[in-house]
Design an enzyme around this catalytic site. Structure first.
Site, PDB file in Angstrom:
ATOM      1  N   SER A 133       0.833  -1.199   0.000  1.00  0.00           N
ATOM      2  CA  SER A 133       0.000   0.000   0.000  1.00  0.00           C
ATOM      3  C   SER A 133       0.866   1.247   0.000  1.00  0.00           C
ATOM      4  O   SER A 133       1.960   1.256   0.584  1.00  0.00           O
ATOM      5  CB  SER A 133      -0.908   0.019   1.239  1.00  0.00           C
ATOM      6  OG  SER A 133      -1.569   1.256   1.367  1.00  0.00           O
TER       7      SER A 133
ATOM      8  N   TYR B 252      -1.843  -0.643  10.289  1.00  0.00           N
ATOM      9  CA  TYR B 252      -1.967  -0.904   8.852  1.00  0.00           C
ATOM     10  C   TYR B 252      -0.693  -0.530   8.106  1.00  0.00           C
ATOM     11  O   TYR B 252      -0.142  -1.339   7.334  1.00  0.00           O
ATOM     12  CB  TYR B 252      -3.149  -0.127   8.288  1.00  0.00           C
ATOM     13  CG  TYR B 252      -3.380  -0.371   6.817  1.00  0.00           C
ATOM     14  CD1 TYR B 252      -3.939  -1.560   6.377  1.00  0.00           C
ATOM     15  CD2 TYR B 252      -3.041   0.590   5.867  1.00  0.00           C
ATOM     16  CE1 TYR B 252      -4.146  -1.794   5.022  1.00  0.00           C
ATOM     17  CE2 TYR B 252      -3.246   0.373   4.518  1.00  0.00           C
ATOM     18  CZ  TYR B 252      -3.802  -0.824   4.100  1.00  0.00           C
ATOM     19  OH  TYR B 252      -3.996  -1.050   2.749  1.00  0.00           O
TER      20      TYR B 252
END
Length: 257
Positions: free
Chosen positions: A139, A152
């Site tokens: 990501s 995350y």
């Protein structure tokens, strides 16, 4: 203009592709696009009902329902699988609350985002042949210290580092390791976000970018182009400037809540 790379029209696809996290979102879209392009796809995930719907939509897709965070289940499901390409896409997102700091949240996020990939590699590695490809989906969040993203972002940074080490250690075996870092993609996970998501793209666009990355042979990729370029530029700033930008974004998010 917000664009993503397309699959090369004259490229000859390899024979078989395994995709994790294929029950929904990016994984599902990639499985459908790959099958339509001529790949034999093995779609993996935990939601057996959604995987059944996926297989019904495209006969070239075989499905396997199991828990990627369970090493024994992963090895049982994939231990005899031999594929040309594996796209490790399974993931999860939870945001950290400083007033209710929960280490269990970190464990859940790392199990889904990092250890699912470790388990998949462990299961597939004995059967990976020379010329096979591993593509890990991390990501753009790994590049900056975004608010509430301690779990995350850290898990995606760990996944990226894991992939780059695999790239070194699997080179002599002739196994290609690639990464791709998406921005915001419309999925069941991002549907829960209550903040602005600039240049949000659809899962089908993400699938085209991922399959295009496979064909390009580039080891590290980012999409969508405009948003990825901005985040990468910000990541080159001195750390104090990066944190200042992210603090400003955090204040904006809190004021909009």
């Amino acid at each position: 203009m917000n664009t993503v790379p397309a699959v090369a029209p004259n490229a000859t696809p390899l024979k078989s592709m395994l995709i994790t996290g294929a029950s929904s979102g990016i994984g599902r879209a990639t499985a459908l696009a790959a099958a339509a392009a001529g790949w034999k796809v093995i779609a993996c995930g935990r939601d057996a009902a959604r995987l059944a719907e996926l297989a019904a939509a495209q006969p070239a897709i075989e499905t396997r329902a199991f828990d990627l965070t369970n090493l024994d289940a992963c090895c049982a499901a994939l231990g005899t699988v031999v594929v040309d390409v594996a796209i490790l896409n399974a993931g999860h997102c939870e945001y950290v609350d400083m007033d209710d700091f929960d280490p269990a949240l970190f464990h859940r996020v790392f199990e889904a985002n990092f250890f699912s990939a470790v388990n998949t590699v462990a299961a597939l590695l004995p059967g990976l042949r020379q010329g096979a490809k591993l593509l890990l989906v991390d990501s753009l969040a790994r590049l900056l210290p975004f608010t509430r993203s301690e779990a995350y972002g850290a898990s995606k940074a760990a996944l990226f580092y894991f992939a780059k080490c695999l790239e070194v250690d699997l080179h002599e075996r002739g196994i290609v390791v690639q990464t791709v870092s998406p921005g915001f993609v419309r999925t069941p996970l991002t549907d829960r976000n209550r903040f602005s998501m600039p240049l949000l793209i659809e899962p089908e666009q993400a699938a085209a970018a991922i399959l295009g990355r496979l064909q390009s042979g580039e080891r590290t990729g980012y999409f969508p182009l405009v948003f990825a370029s901005l985040i990468r530029l910000l990541s080159t700033l001195p750390h104090r400037w990066q944190t200042a930008v992210c603090r400003a974004l955090a204040r904006r998010e809190r004021s909009a809540a």
